[in-house]
Design a protein around this motif. Structure first.
Motif, PDB file in Angstrom:
ATOM      1  N   GLY A   1      87.867  19.635  64.530  1.00  0.00           N
ATOM      2  CA  GLY A   1      87.796  19.543  63.076  1.00  0.00           C
ATOM      3  C   GLY A   1      87.303  18.178  62.615  1.00  0.00           C
ATOM      4  N   ILE A   2      87.787  17.129  63.280  1.00  0.00           N
ATOM      5  CA  ILE A   2      87.371  15.772  62.909  1.00  0.00           C
ATOM      6  C   ILE A   2      85.883  15.572  63.202  1.00  0.00           C
ATOM      7  CG2 ILE A   2      87.633  13.336  63.511  1.00  0.00           C
ATOM      8  CD1 ILE A   2      90.611  13.922  63.907  1.00  0.00           C
ATOM      9  N   TRP A   3      85.446  16.042  64.362  1.00  0.00           N
ATOM     10  CA  TRP A   3      84.023  15.927  64.686  1.00  0.00           C
ATOM     11  C   TRP A   3      83.185  16.717  63.677  1.00  0.00           C
ATOM     12  CZ3 TRP A   3      81.008  13.109  67.862  1.00  0.00           C
ATOM     13  CH2 TRP A   3      81.645  12.330  68.831  1.00  0.00           C
ATOM     14  N   ALA A   4      83.665  17.910  63.334  1.00  0.00           N
ATOM     15  CA  ALA A   4      82.909  18.728  62.379  1.00  0.00           C
ATOM     16  C   ALA A   4      82.805  18.003  61.049  1.00  0.00           C
ATOM     17  CB  ALA A   4      83.590  20.079  62.204  1.00  0.00           C
ATOM     18  N   PHE A   5      83.931  17.389  60.643  1.00  0.00           N
ATOM     19  CA  PHE A   5      83.899  16.672  59.368  1.00  0.00           C
ATOM     20  C   PHE A   5      82.946  15.485  59.459  1.00  0.00           C
ATOM     21  CE2 PHE A   5      85.378  13.633  56.203  1.00  0.00           C
ATOM     22  CZ  PHE A   5      85.415  14.449  55.091  1.00  0.00           C
ATOM     23  N   GLY A   6      82.977  14.805  60.600  1.00  0.00           N
ATOM     24  CA  GLY A   6      82.060  13.681  60.800  1.00  0.00           C
ATOM     25  C   GLY A   6      80.611  14.128  60.698  1.00  0.00           C
ATOM     26  N   PHE A   7      80.293  15.237  61.339  1.00  0.00           N
ATOM     27  CA  PHE A   7      78.923  15.760  61.282  1.00  0.00           C
ATOM     28  C   PHE A   7      78.552  16.187  59.865  1.00  0.00           C
ATOM     29  CE2 PHE A   7      78.935  16.326  65.982  1.00  0.00           C
ATOM     30  CZ  PHE A   7      77.757  15.643  66.213  1.00  0.00           C
ATOM     31  N   LEU A   8      79.525  16.757  59.174  1.00  0.00           N
ATOM     32  CA  LEU A   8      79.304  17.165  57.781  1.00  0.00           C
ATOM     33  C   LEU A   8      78.902  15.946  56.950  1.00  0.00           C
ATOM     34  CD1 LEU A   8      79.774  20.026  56.644  1.00  0.00           C
ATOM     35  CD2 LEU A   8      81.996  19.271  55.852  1.00  0.00           C
ATOM     36  N   LEU A   9      79.678  14.901  57.122  1.00  0.00           N
ATOM     37  CA  LEU A   9      79.423  13.670  56.379  1.00  0.00           C
ATOM     38  C   LEU A   9      78.065  13.094  56.762  1.00  0.00           C
ATOM     39  CD1 LEU A   9      80.894  11.827  54.410  1.00  0.00           C
ATOM     40  CD2 LEU A   9      81.755  10.543  56.354  1.00  0.00           C
ATOM     41  N   LEU A  10      77.794  13.087  58.075  1.00  0.00           N
ATOM     42  CA  LEU A  10      76.535  12.536  58.552  1.00  0.00           C
ATOM     43  C   LEU A  10      75.355  13.348  58.020  1.00  0.00           C
ATOM     44  CD1 LEU A  10      75.219  10.418  60.387  1.00  0.00           C
ATOM     45  CD2 LEU A  10      75.391  12.030  62.274  1.00  0.00           C
ATOM     46  N   THR A  11      75.528  14.662  58.016  1.00  0.00           N
ATOM     47  CA  THR A  11      74.449  15.517  57.507  1.00  0.00           C
ATOM     48  C   THR A  11      74.150  15.188  56.053  1.00  0.00           C
ATOM     49  OG1 THR A  11      75.310  17.231  58.953  1.00  0.00           O
ATOM     50  CG2 THR A  11      73.668  17.900  57.336  1.00  0.00           C
ATOM     51  N   VAL A  12      75.196  15.075  55.259  1.00  0.00           N
ATOM     52  CA  VAL A  12      75.001  14.769  53.832  1.00  0.00           C
ATOM     53  C   VAL A  12      74.318  13.415  53.675  1.00  0.00           C
ATOM     54  CG1 VAL A  12      76.244  14.219  51.716  1.00  0.00           C
ATOM     55  CG2 VAL A  12      76.904  16.212  53.060  1.00  0.00           C
ATOM     56  N   LEU A  13      74.788  12.424  54.453  1.00  0.00           N
ATOM     57  CA  LEU A  13      74.192  11.084  54.348  1.00  0.00           C
ATOM     58  C   LEU A  13      72.711  11.114  54.741  1.00  0.00           C
ATOM     59  CD1 LEU A  13      76.988   8.805  55.840  1.00  0.00           C
ATOM     60  CD2 LEU A  13      76.056   8.692  53.530  1.00  0.00           C
ATOM     61  N   LEU A  14      72.426  11.781  55.843  1.00  0.00           N
ATOM     62  CA  LEU A  14      71.032  11.811  56.316  1.00  0.00           C
ATOM     63  C   LEU A  14      70.156  12.585  55.357  1.00  0.00           C
ATOM     64  CD1 LEU A  14      71.626  12.348  60.125  1.00  0.00           C
ATOM     65  CD2 LEU A  14      70.850  10.272  58.985  1.00  0.00           C
ATOM     66  N   LYS A  15      70.706  13.640  54.816  1.00  0.00           N
ATOM     67  CA  LYS A  15      69.973  14.445  53.851  1.00  0.00           C
ATOM     68  C   LYS A  15      69.598  13.570  52.653  1.00  0.00           C
ATOM     69  CE  LYS A  15      69.026  18.780  52.734  1.00  0.00           C
ATOM     70  NZ  LYS A  15      67.839  19.342  53.229  1.00  0.00           N
ATOM     71  N   LEU A  16      70.574  12.810  52.204  1.00  0.00           N
ATOM     72  CA  LEU A  16      70.353  11.911  51.078  1.00  0.00           C
ATOM     73  C   LEU A  16      69.274  10.885  51.439  1.00  0.00           C
ATOM     74  CD1 LEU A  16      71.249  10.939  48.316  1.00  0.00           C
ATOM     75  CD2 LEU A  16      73.061   9.638  49.411  1.00  0.00           C
ATOM     76  N   ILE A  17      69.399  10.306  52.627  1.00  0.00           N
ATOM     77  CA  ILE A  17      68.443   9.288  53.053  1.00  0.00           C
ATOM     78  C   ILE A  17      67.034   9.863  53.124  1.00  0.00           C
ATOM     79  CG2 ILE A  17      67.748   7.890  55.048  1.00  0.00           C
ATOM     80  CD1 ILE A  17      70.796   7.498  55.570  1.00  0.00           C
TER      81      ILE A  17
END
Lengths: 323, 421, 231
Positions: free
Chosen positions: B391-407
């Motif tokens: 769950g923590i890894w999934a949340f981390g990836f979720l956050l990373l995806t949003v950040l990268l998407k934004l970037i």
């Protein structure tokens, strides 16, 4: 670096005030709607997933949640806290108990010594500890572990705590280990929130209502002296020891750390610790290091004494000796 | 333009900027959650895993840590193992920052923000890993300065809390500021971020050093009590971090067409080659000391590598890690790894897996086996622990995806704008 | 530019090092600052030099004073001369016991006997394993309802410790200092009384070695293998 302000690439005033791109304004109402619905669904699912957390407000009262550190409690606060804890014990364990707050006796400094020649590993001390300190009955918890050691070696690699035969065996000796009440306690240094500290009489205590359960102290202790409450202890009502101390043997909450406290609810009232009274071999010696005539000082002066893992510099107040 | 007018304009701009930064974030969130079917499937899967983890954690809080397989003997497990790896991942991003800012590597400058985004996601994962390891998360406020009672500076754990949160704030500031400036179409003012970049370099090293000190400061745990621990942590972080970033850049290229120049990845490969070699050399010297000297200090290592007293729980783990690390390093040294090749990807994956084991199951767990009284209680994570970790890894990836998407959105927008101009 | 960056980085590194040094310093001093050690002149390292610590602490203790030890130490006493069972019952159904002297007053003592094998009647089956002493090293041939010291002086069964202490001086000395035989009650005699065992509470005088025991209480930790006799 400030020269950058006047660099030629600087945009005109109006330009940077506008949002950057036309794509921002491409509104798809349907997409927004879907996204909103998705977000709402996600939040609802998250709330549902976390719903077991609702036991926290059930079990943890507002007063408990807001309770301050032991050292910051006034006498008035303590009275309220103790009353609350007594009521909770009655409610959850069905036992009428009295919670007290024994203070260190001025000028007294406790120490313990064990006669390795006498200890025969019978384990009565563990049993007494379990009963005195309201330990979890399910796992027969106690603050003491007795190692059966092989004669001719002080290496714990050659020891065992799970022996189950008549004692003492001819080729073995026995080494009970509990909290060494170090003068330089690694557990106290480790704790990030001062939930454990050393009192004036040398006893290292834990405020079970302040500990957050990170278990760093358990990793730091070189003597396996600390125990964690992996679940709420279970004790039949009739077995609950009603004479309880806030910093010692009151029934511990789930998720907090605990440890041997030299039975401070007894010893600070002048009584012997439970493990000493229970020892059938008379191997256990307890007393005041500051009293030159105490039994403990007799041992230090007249016996060959050693401490465990002296090289770690923990300075234990717990000694071992041979006859 | 007079100085006065410029000042006036600056003030006006600042006011506007402050007002519109939340607006920018809101806009960013909207942009970052737009995407094709694949994107939504990815996000939904991650959300589902995160939900499973959240639910498992909630049960753990309700029933007690008894649902984990940790014991008084092995009192830290998968959570702290994962935390340690996450800190390395976060610190690894600095290997993009150093070439970009200290050596003025222009190409690296263009992609350094990816490393910072990875750092943000990794730090959030670390914080969550520690949070789920707490027996009493409801008392979390005891750790807060002023309202709590922080044992600073004596407890290394308080240092860790400070440096991790500090690193998060620094990176949030740098990433936020740079993206916002790009969004506004302004050139970022170096005085608002360059000092923080330098601070982040020091800070990245400090987060992993302090995390190592957390363990190596404990005299009662001979397996951890070695001065080599912090350097080893750093060396392995400078492998796992860049390797992860290379993977991220590859995925970005495939999914969004965000084309990073080829040079940064090559620079990272060179860094990995050096760091991994240093890491392996230090591991070897550590093992030499433990096994050649022998005695009680080597018991944990003996248990880890060969099993002890009939217990072999960690042996498969560590040999997997050694194999992954050696093969991965070998692959990194192949000329092929400098190109966009499958060799490079395989090498990255192998080294990440190898280091994850080496720093987690291969470092945290054997510190407790045998126990301080030399009892052997083995540890394998329980299902709850796996769920929470996933769950923590999934949340981390979720956050990373949003950040990268934004970037990528902001970068693409800027490219678009340049074209229009 | 590059030079100034180098300077910045170096300064930051130095600051970090300084911070770490402060932390180490504070950790070292924290125990003292805790108040536990600093607030009173207590021995920091008792095993190293206990006598020095006594000098330092005697001032503190003198205020508490010996006179305040108002409660006493009670040593349990044996019931008296043993009575020997006869397998007979009296009119009330109570077992009939006899004093040692009932038989021994009419028999001549065997001064040489050192084993239990040669004993019969009431003593058959008795085990004896107590060094090389003979029965009459301790039992009083002149009055079997009492004991005798090595110098021939009579001593009552209730004062058995005087007898044991003749040979077992170190144990006696330990006992007097509370380091042998265990205790119950209060360690602090200014707050309550203390009870101690006598020799024969724990040691059978004929087979004084402490008996073997069966452990009844074992830790039941999760995942800890039980009964690894050889691990």
């Amino acid at each position: 670096m400030t020269t950058d302000n006047t660099s030629p690439q600087e945009p005109h005033d109006g330009e940077y005030l506008k949002p950057l791109l036309p794509i921002l304004d491409q509104h798809s109402t349907r997409r927004t709607l879907l996204k909103t619905a998705g977000a709402a669904l996600g939040l609802a699912a998250f709330g549902e997933a976390l719903s077991p957390l609702m036991v926290i407000p059930e079990n943890v009262s507002v007063d408990e949640f807001l309770q301050q550190h032991y050292k910051e409690l006034t006498d008035e606060d303590k009275k309220k806290v103790f009353a609350r804890l007594e009521a909770e014990t009655k409610e959850r364990f069905g036992a009428d108990v009295t919670i007290t707050d024994s203070k260190p006796i001025p000028g007294v400094r406790f120490a313990y010594a064990i006669n390795v020649s006498k200890c025969n590993g019978n384990g009565k001390c563990m049993e007494a500890c379990n009963k005195e300190n309201n330990h979890h009955r399910g796992v027969d918890q106690s603050y003491i572990r007795v190692l059966e050691m092989t004669k001719g070696s002080m290496d714990m690699e050659n020891g065992s705590t799970t022996y189950d035969h008549t004692v003492p065996q001819d080729d073995k000796f026995y080494l009970p280990v509990q909290c060494q009440q170090c003068d330089n306690p690694p557990c106290v240094s480790a704790c990030p929130i001062e939930a454990t500290w050393k009192e004036d009489d040398g006893i290292v205590v834990v405020d079970y209502n302040w500990c957050i359960g990170c278990r760093y102290c358990e990793a730091a202790c070189p003597y396996h002296a600390r125990r964690f409450n992996w679940e709420l202890p279970e004790i039949p009502a009739e077995e609950v020891n009603p004479n309880q101390g806030y910093l010692s043997n009151r029934i511990r909450p789930q998720g907090a750390m605990e440890k041997c406290h030299f039975c401070l609810h007894r010893t600070r009232e002048g009584r012997a610790p439970a493990c000493q009274e229970a020892c059938p071999t008379g191997a256990r010696v307890f007393g005041d290091l500051n009293d030159p005539d105490s039994a403990i000082n007799y041992v230090l002066k007249n016996k060959r004494v050693f401490v465990l893992k002296e090289e770690l510099g923990t300075k234990p107040s717990f000694f071992y000796f041979f006859d | 333009m007079t100085a006065n007018a410029r000042k006036k304009r600056n003030v006006a701009a600042l006011k506007h900027a402050v007002r519109s930064y939340p607006g920018f974030l809101w806009w960013g969130l909207g942009q970052a959650t737009n995407g094709g079917l694949g994107f939504y499937v990815w996000m939904i899967v991650l959300t589902a895993i995160a939900l499973v983890g959240a639910n498992a954690w909630a049960h753990q809080v309700a029933r007690g840590m008894i649902v984990t397989n940790m014991t008084d003997h092995v009192s830290w497990g998968l959570y702290i193992a994962n935390f340690t790896f996450g800190v390395g991942l976060a610190a690894g991003g600095v290997m993009m920052v150093i070439p970009a800012y200290l050596y003025d590597d222009e190409d690296m400058h263009k992609v350094v923000i990816i490393g910072e985004a990875v750092a943000i996601a990794a730090i959030v994962m670390c914080t969550l890993s520690v949070l789920v390891d707490l027996g009493r998360p409801d008392r979390f406020w005891h750790l807060m300065p002023v309202i709590g009672r922080v044992n600073w500076p004596v407890s290394m754990l308080t240092w860790d809390v400070i440096v991790l949160n500090g690193y998060l704030v620094i990176n949030l500031h740098i990433v936020g500021y740079l993206l916002y400036m790009r969004y506004l179409g302004r050139k970022p003012n170096p005085k608002w971020y360059v000092p923080f970049v330098f601070l982040s370099i020091i800070w990245a090293i400090s987060i992993h050093t302090v995390t190592a000190f957390l363990y190596c400061g404990l005299g009662g745990r001979p397996f951890w009590n070695t001065a080599l621990l912090a350097p080893r942590f750093l060396a392995s972080a400078f492998v796992s971090g860049p390797a992860f970033i290379i993977l991220v850049m590859r995925i970005l290229r495939i999914t969004t067409g965000f084309a990073a120049p080829p040079k940064p990845a090559r620079t990272l490969i060179q860094i990995i080659r050096v760091a991994m070699t240093i890491n392996l050399v230090m591991l070897a010297s550590e093992l030499f000391t433990l096994f050649y000297t022998g005695g009680a200090h080597g018991e944990s290592a003996k248990y880890l590598f060969f099993g002890s007293h009939g217990h072999y729980g960690l042996v498969p783990w560590i040999w997997t890690a050694i194999a992954c690390n050696l093969i991965g390093t070998g692959l990194f040294f192949m000329p092929d790894a400098l190109e966009r090749s499958n060799t490079r990807i395989a090498a990255c994956i192998l080294c990440i897996v190898g280091i994850w084991i080496e720093k987690g199951m291969g470092l945290i767990i054997p510190g407790f086996i045998p126990s301080t009284l030399h009892e052997i209680v083995e540890y394998t994570p329980s299902l709850t622990e796996w769920k929470v970790t996933a769950g923590i890894w999934a949340f981390g990836f979720l956050l990373l995806t949003v950040l990268l998407k934004l970037i990528t959105t902001v970068f693409a927008a800027e490219a678009h704008k340049t074209e229009i101009a | 530019m590059a030079g100034s960056r180098g300077v910045i980085i170096s300064v930051m590194l130095l600051a970090m090092l300084a911070g770490a040094a402060v932390a180490v310093q504070l950790r070292a001093s924290s125990v003292v600052a805790d108040g536990a050690v600093a607030s009173e002149p207590t021995p920091n390292d008792p095993p190293a030099d206990p006598s020095a610590s006594q000098v330092a602490t005697s001032a503190v203790r003198s205020s508490r004073g010996e006179a305040q030890k108002t409660f006493s130490v009670t040593i349990r006493k044996p019931a008296g001369p043993p009575r020997v069972a006869t397998n007979l019952k009296d009119l009330h159904g109570e077992a009939v016991t006899v004093a040692c002297s009932t038989c021994h007053s009419t028999r001549s003592p065997n001064l040489q006997n050192k084993t239990s094998q040669s004993l019969d009647e009431f003593h058959s089956g008795m085990k004896f394993s107590h060094g090389t002493v003979s029965c009459l090293s301790c039992h009083n041939a002149a009055d079997y309802d009492s004991l005798q010291l090595a110098d021939g002086h009579r001593v009552e069964f209730t004062d058995v410790m005087t007898l044991c202490g003749q040979c077992h001086g170190p144990q006696m000395k330990d006992f007097e200092h509370g380091v042998h035989g265990g205790l119950n009650g209060y360690w602090d005699l200014s707050r309550g009384p203390q009870q101690k065992n006598n020799c024969v509470d724990c040691h059978n005088p004929h087979t004084p070695q402490f008996p073997k025991m069966q452990p009844t209480f074992k830790p039941k930790d999760r995942f800890l293998e039980q009964s690894r006799s050889e691990h």
